[in-house]
Scaffold this motif. Structure first.
Motif: not given
Ligand code: HEM
Length: 410
Positions: A111, A104, A107-108, A228-230
């Motif tokens: 970005r 998590r 992933g952020l 931001e992710e989902t």
């Protein structure tokens, strides 16, 4: 006649806390790789693989844990990372988190911090290197680490993050203190200074993240705020922890890549001449530097279930500390592994780790070294080692680098 063989090296003899290892690690690592490739180190309570394939298998194995809280309390790894912090107070950054938390956060963060953000800053990276080299104009000798390789990545990351220029000196000071992280032999004074600096950095980034929530700018802290992710975003606390990690993981290591790389060139004048004559070799030369003398000497994982590494069985709960330093010099992987060769066709290395925790900063580190080293060589055509000064190695277990590298300019 009975000949007695010297005992195999083990424990602290395999870390930079040992002066002989810090200066010549490969005498011991070669012997271990040949005679006991997945060494069981009872003193530091860890398995210590040294072959390229075994090290690669460890860093790419996503079923192993990277969280030191899962390591036995008496293991060197857990003591080195947690220090005196009670386990319930320890707050790991992504480097020491497992999935799903690791996935998590990473992933952020990626970005905001990735190849594209590094490409955008390349002109500033060059300008920072040039400013530092301008300040060295006319000098007959200087310490390359203190005056170039150390400040360079700090200034670059400070600019990327969006640290105000007026705060740069304080920021540098706090960041320098981070050198004491991962040093289990630090004095109580060093521990206190470290805790103070880490807290100040954390507070600084917390304030900066809050400010960027109100007023976005064109910098990495703003990008972390916006990532931001989902529907998921990083909290202010996660941003502050991540910024601290970027400093710790990025500055010392890039300093060491430049220091170790320049030392290798100055010790191999034929390779230096080749690089000067053929600048298109620079990217390959930087990969060779990472293979030949990597800044991070080792990385640890914890077995969650029994596994076999080479011919050795590792029980669940045990620490595996993979020697990135030894992996790069494995004769089964590289021909003449101890030769520094900027034209080497296969420079495969694990200097940035691999798998789930592969270095997030690799694009920045590569860009910094590929820009800084040729500029330094261009500015100082007569660059050589200062024969009157000893080369000083760092004495921190996880890192492989130089404390000082005195050079002469003519
Ligand atoms: C030559 C310079 C560098 C070297 C040799 C290096 C090496 C490494 C290694 C070996 C790992 C993986 C550790 C593991 O698997 O346990 C790692 C992870 C990491 N590095 Fe680097 N690094 C360098 C530069 C940087 C820079 C410039 C940054 C950022 C500014 C950075 C940020 C990170 C982060 C955030 C991680 C954690 C990734 C994760 O856990 O998912 N590194 N680095």
């Amino acid at each position: 006649m009975i000949t007695t063989r010297e005992a195999l090296p083990t424990g602290l003899q395999l870390t930079a806390l040992d002066a002989a290892f810090a200066e010549h690690p490969h005498d011991r690592l070669d012997r271990l790789r040949a005679e006991d490739p997945v060494h069981r180190d009872l003193r530091l309570r860890q398995f210590f693989p040294t072959r390229f394939d075994d090290v690669k298998a460890v860093v790419f194995n996503r079923s192993l844990s990277a969280d030191p809280r899962n390591a036995p309390p008496d293991s060197f790894h857990r003591r080195a990372v947690l220090g005196n912090t009670p386990v319930e107070d320890y707050e790991p950054t992504m480097l020491f988190l497992d999935d799903p938390d690791h996935k998590r956060i990473r992933g952020l963060v990626t970005r905001a911090f990735n190849q594209q953000s590094v490409d955008a800053i390349r002109p500033r990276v060059r300008a920072v290197a040039e400013e530092l080299l301008d300040a060295l104009r006319g000098r007959e000798s200087f310490d390359l680490i203190a005056e170039f390789a150390a400040p360079f990545p700090i200034i670059v990351i400070a600019e990327m993050l969006g640290v105000d220029p007026g705060d740069l000196d304080r920021f540098k000071q706090w960041s320098d203190t981070g050198a004491q992280l991962f040093n289990p032999a630090r004095t109580p004074e060093q521990s206190a200074a470290l805790a103070d600096a880490q807290q100040r950095l954390f507070d600084y980034f917390t304030r900066a993240a809050d400010a960027r929530r109100r007023d976005r700018r064109d910098d990495l802290i703003s990008a972390l705020v916006a990532a931001e992710e989902t529907g998921d975003r990083l909290t202010t606390r996660e941003i502050a922890l991540t910024c601290k990690l970027l400093l710790v993981a990025g500055n010392l290591t890039t300093t060491d890549l430049i220091g170790n790389g320049v030392l290798a060139l100055l010790r191999h004048p034929d390779q230096l001449a080749l690089l000067r004559a053929r600048p298109e070799l620079v990217p390959n030369a930087v990969e060779e530097m990472l293979r030949y003398d990597p800044p991070v000497s080792q990385t640890s994982r914890i077995a969650r279930e029994p596994l076999t590494l080479g011919e050795t069985r590792v029980e669940a709960g045990e620490v595996i500390t993979a020697s990135l330093l030894a992996a790069g010099r494995d004769p089964a992987k590289h021909t003449c592994p101890h030769r520094f060769d900027v034209e080497r066709a296969d420079t495969s290395h694990v200097a940035f780790g691999g798998g789930g925790h592969y270095c997030v900063g690799a694009p920045l580190a590569r860009a910094e070294a590929q820009i800084a080293i040729p500029l330094l060589l261009e500015r100082f055509p007569g660059l050589r080692l200062d024969p009157d000064r000893a080369i000083e190695h760092k004495r921190v277990p996880m890192f492989n680098g130089l404390e000082a590298l005195w050079v002469r300019t003519g």
